[in-house]
Design an enzyme around this catalytic site. Sequence first.
Site, PDB file in Angstrom:
ATOM      1  N   GLU A 154      34.823  39.609  28.080  1.00  0.00           N
ATOM      2  CA  GLU A 154      35.665  38.513  28.564  1.00  0.00           C
ATOM      3  C   GLU A 154      34.872  37.231  28.758  1.00  0.00           C
ATOM      4  OE1 GLU A 154      38.483  40.189  31.116  1.00  0.00           O
ATOM      5  OE2 GLU A 154      39.464  38.311  31.640  1.00  0.00           O
ATOM      6  N   GLU A 178      34.462  35.752  25.459  1.00  0.00           N
ATOM      7  CA  GLU A 178      35.718  35.153  25.031  1.00  0.00           C
ATOM      8  C   GLU A 178      35.921  33.793  25.714  1.00  0.00           C
ATOM      9  OE1 GLU A 178      39.095  37.487  26.149  1.00  0.00           O
ATOM     10  OE2 GLU A 178      40.517  36.312  24.962  1.00  0.00           O
ATOM     11  N   CYS A 182      43.110  42.535  33.308  1.00  0.00           N
ATOM     12  CA  CYS A 182      42.844  43.932  33.666  1.00  0.00           C
ATOM     13  C   CYS A 182      43.906  44.538  34.559  1.00  0.00           C
ATOM     14  CB  CYS A 182      41.477  44.078  34.326  1.00  0.00           C
ATOM     15  SG  CYS A 182      41.159  42.845  35.560  1.00  0.00           S
ATOM     16  N   SER A 184      43.561  36.623  28.414  1.00  0.00           N
ATOM     17  CA  SER A 184      42.444  37.165  27.655  1.00  0.00           C
ATOM     18  C   SER A 184      42.917  38.331  26.808  1.00  0.00           C
ATOM     19  CB  SER A 184      41.355  37.653  28.621  1.00  0.00           C
ATOM     20  OG  SER A 184      40.543  38.642  28.019  1.00  0.00           O
ATOM     21  N   LYS A 215      48.885  51.511  36.029  1.00  0.00           N
ATOM     22  CA  LYS A 215      47.934  52.054  35.052  1.00  0.00           C
ATOM     23  C   LYS A 215      48.524  53.235  34.286  1.00  0.00           C
ATOM     24  CE  LYS A 215      44.235  49.476  35.620  1.00  0.00           C
ATOM     25  NZ  LYS A 215      43.808  48.625  34.499  1.00  0.00           N
ATOM     26  N   GLU A 236      50.315  51.555  31.650  1.00  0.00           N
ATOM     27  CA  GLU A 236      49.364  50.965  30.714  1.00  0.00           C
ATOM     28  C   GLU A 236      48.821  52.013  29.740  1.00  0.00           C
ATOM     29  OE1 GLU A 236      45.452  49.766  32.171  1.00  0.00           O
ATOM     30  OE2 GLU A 236      45.707  47.831  31.191  1.00  0.00           O
ATOM     31  N   GLU A 282      50.173  50.617  21.978  1.00  0.00           N
ATOM     32  CA  GLU A 282      48.969  50.008  21.401  1.00  0.00           C
ATOM     33  C   GLU A 282      47.666  50.504  22.032  1.00  0.00           C
ATOM     34  OE1 GLU A 282      51.540  48.559  22.877  1.00  0.00           O
ATOM     35  OE2 GLU A 282      50.983  46.815  24.075  1.00  0.00           O
ATOM     36  N   CYS A 306      43.206  45.378  43.855  1.00  0.00           N
ATOM     37  CA  CYS A 306      43.407  46.808  43.612  1.00  0.00           C
ATOM     38  C   CYS A 306      43.217  47.675  44.857  1.00  0.00           C
ATOM     39  CB  CYS A 306      42.464  47.311  42.524  1.00  0.00           C
ATOM     40  SG  CYS A 306      42.430  46.232  41.085  1.00  0.00           S
TER      41      CYS A 306
END
Lengths: 417, 578, 172
Positions: free
Chosen positions: B279, B282, B299, B319, B358, B361, B366, B503
């Site tokens: 990141e 990036e 994230c 990102s 999560k 996710e 993908e 989190c």
Amino acid sequence: MSKPVSIISKNFYNINPDSIDDYIAAGGFEALKKAVAMKPEEIIDIFDRSDLQGRGGAAFSVAKKWTHALRVPAPIKGIMCNADEGEPGTFKDRALLEHNPFGVIEGMVIGAYVGGGSQMNHARIYIREEYSYLHARMKNAIRQSEEMGFLGKNILGTGLNIEMKVVSGAGAYVCGESSALLESTEGKAGRPRIKPPRLNNVGLYNLPTLLNNVESYSIVPILVSDDSEYRSHGTEKSIGTKMISVSGKVQKPGVYEIPFGTTIREVVYDIAGGPSSKLPLKFVQIGGASGAIVPAKELDTPISYEGLAEIGVAVGSGAIVVADESNSMLDYFESLAHFFAHESCGKCTPCREGNRQLVRIVEHMKSGNATSADFQRLSGILKHMKGSSFCGLGKTEPAPFLSAIKHFEDEIKGYFK
Amino acid sequence: MEKVSIKIDGISVEVPKASTVLQAARSIGINIPTLCYLEGVNKTGACRMCLVEIEGERGLQTSCTLPVKEDMSVITRSRRIREARKENMQLILANHNSDCLSCSKNTSCELQKLCEDLGMSGELMRMQGQKPVDDRSPSIVRDPSKCILCGRCIAVCKNVQGIGVLSVAERGLDTEILPAFGNSFEEAPCIFCGQCINACPTAALTEKSEIDKVWEALEDNDLHVVVQVAPAVRAALGEEFGMPIGTSVTRQMYTSLRMLGFDKVFDTNFAADLTILEEGTELLERIKSGGKLPMITSCSPGWIRYIEIYHPDLLEHVSSCKSPQQMMGSVLKTYYAQLNDLDPKKIFSVSVMPCTAKKYEASKEEMAGDHGRDVDAVLTTRELARMIKEASLDFVSLEPSDADEIFGDYTGAGVIFGATGGVMEAAIRTVADILEGAEIDEIEYEAVRGLEGVKEASVAVGGLTVKVAVAHGTDNARKLLGLIREGKGDYHFIEVMACPGGCVNGGGQPYVFPFEREKYNVKQLRAGALYKEDAELPLRKSHLNPSVQKLYSDFLGKPGSHKSHELLHTSYRKRNQF
Amino acid sequence: MLKPLNSKVEENCPKLYKNVVDAVGKLGNRRDNLIAVLLNVQSVSSRNYISKEAMLAVSEIMGIPAQEVYEVATFYHAISTEPRGRFLVQLCRGTSCTVNNSVNVKDSLEAELGIKIGSTTPDGIFTFEYTPCFGACDVSPAMRLNGRIMGNLTHEKIRHIISKCREVAENE
């Protein structure tokens, strides 16, 4: 032989309710003209000397309520008319809306003059959806009133501004509760609000708001005009007259205006044409579904605040439902239980869950499976709902059940094994 | 601050004028029972548990909504009140699935605790009939038979997160709290953050359990089962075993995982370091080549779902990096598999997360490759605790141990990911060194720490003033996005965490009773455990992680390489609300 | 408030969408008018109800979160989120009507309609349900037929009313 009177209902069937000219010709809006030349306190005195109580069922002194409104000066206020009339057995506001719509408007304008906002008043007449056939009439009355300058800007040159609309309900008895009425008027689900604040401080659109029942507003112009005839009727503690709706086992169900002090018997026999069945009368329910059950032996009780209070009953909405010996308490319980279960807003535990259990217990009673434990449960639930519910619906609902258990103990206990 | 004098149960007390009777009572240790009340979030007077008597007034009133008044005399304890509370509880129970013994909230349920406090005894009413459970979504399960209609979930979703997925449908006996139109949470514009689960006093809302899936894998001799544990888990897991909030249990956590039967115990912090490399690269690339700025972190899957659903016009800012969970997953099934000569199809990859999103996710189409799914199962912190209990492990007495090599190696920068501002601080530590071209010693950036909804900082390095912002909770994210839309968001980099506090306060963390939340600053205490571990580690910058360096030199090449993009990056798309 | 929906309703149900646009245009695009809009849109729907698409359209056009539109639509008895028959037969179960033996009326209607109260006829012409007191106690036992009050019901009257409805439905 008692007869109905026509003071509040003087315009019924005498004038065209769709014509403001007719209303004016019959003396309409004279009260308003008189009022705007008086001080607000003087107008309140008029209600005080008649001890006028709110006619929706809560019976809160109109003089006190309007005094509270006067004591909360604000530039913009709400003026609400509660025409939700959801109490089963009650249809007197229906008659007032149908036959005297301008009277309601005049009462509201006087209310705005006394305790409204100095710059603008948002007035709403909340009419239940089931009376949708009367909405157009009221809208028409508002339009004509605006055209003649009794609504709108600078009414009668006093600087008073009112914009008035009809708002439709959508089938919820709980919206007859003041704060739920406001929620519904604002386009939300009709769940009552937390109090405090009370609506005379925080009401419609969070503005200080004056709220009264249709009948209350209808009486205002009559008293302001000339309260002498009104005050010549009634009892010492209940001055004047009341609109009542009589139905059930009577020959002539309908809306009647009676002087306070008329007994229940006189209403049933003299005014409503007597019983419609050969069977003896068993009980009457006074004041709507949340009113008390009055056994036939109490029929000579005068209908007045103090007269009914003697037997532990409230005037309520003034509905009288008459039942005879063929009407079982069980069927009546079933009607009541299903009604309140259908109408509970569901927010608070005592009312929502209390009604759930009430329906269950009544079902057991019907199927013959109700036990004495069920009866204990029933008593506990009714007591809890009365003391702990969020709003008046849950708090007043136990009244008919408790009074029925008191007066028809044997019959009711007979349904429990 | 203006105060008033009141009496509670005969005790005189002075309280701030703006208090409610409930707050006043609690301030002198009278913990009037509540269910629907949630401080700062929900105050509706609906459950009627907190009723009190006021001398001179008729009727009982809810203390949670009643403001104090000078000379008020409150009675919280009388026969009438005690009976009313018990009767009220009976009515709640009469419509509640009281199969506590088989309920996942057994011992952490507020209704249960209240029954104990009230001294409920004798025959209790029971619910009749059944109600179907909604377990259609990958993350959140709704069981209406356990719902007491307190409305706290609605309040958190609407007022705290600024979203409002849940509705009160119908009225009266038919009242139900659910996503509009009876949609599943996935069909609804729900972001799976699970804050509603954290707010639910019972088990009406819980996570979708993957415990059975994981036991099955662990008990399958054919499978090589690996586990990664997120940073926020170690800061809270101990609470499930009676340890004080904020206790760090990192090394005992590793031991417990090994004893559950995992073949390898890794740490998501490794992948957090990896994420910073990708990141950070990036970000620098975007800054250099005029790419879309501000860049926003990716994230938090709740955050990703939030922007995809509610602000898809700004997706270009996000990102392209996968989250550490997913990066770890794909690296394990490729590089790790290679290193150990394992068939990726035989690797079962589990993660333990403080997060309910999560689970969603990991299930996204993908998030897979030729190696299979990046992550095969996600357990919340709560689920891990249940497995530890089911395995009869005495967690508190376990010997500490270490995580397994390479993928269990991390720096302090990785650990702090679990706190709001942690990702940003970790990123700054690396980006600053790169821009400056030297090792900077001052690496604690206080400006991005703490619980303020939106935090800002400026870091002058390498001739550039890097402007950053941090938001936690989606309502705060919305504010930042608003600034971006207006052209006022002139930041380079933004960190967004869907959950308030980051989190450590995720939807999968151990349940905290409201009275505990009022007493302890849970978010701060848990985050504190992470910052402490960071401060004590020898390496505190992601780019100094030797295992991450090895991953690049051996396998990925360099950050942003083709291989990195293939395994460690993803894309986003607009999602309709309905 | 989160951004408007971009639902597909305008694309997929253009006629419905237009009904909503018209209703909002006529009644005013203000939050207070939500109930009036829903009642209006319901009254022009062929199955006398508010569909999910209708709620989404209202949400989009009035800028009210769909969750709130749904809450309001499901709260009120006069608004149905399930399709109903061409004729809505609502029998009062209030205290007056109970005293006046509305139970006989119920039996009579069930016989005429061929369905139990609380259901819709298979041909979709009649929905028959209980409704709370609607203030027609002076003409009880009473029912509402698509909102219109029909009182002093007898077996004969009921038979007559129902057959007239069947005629109307047939000619449509």
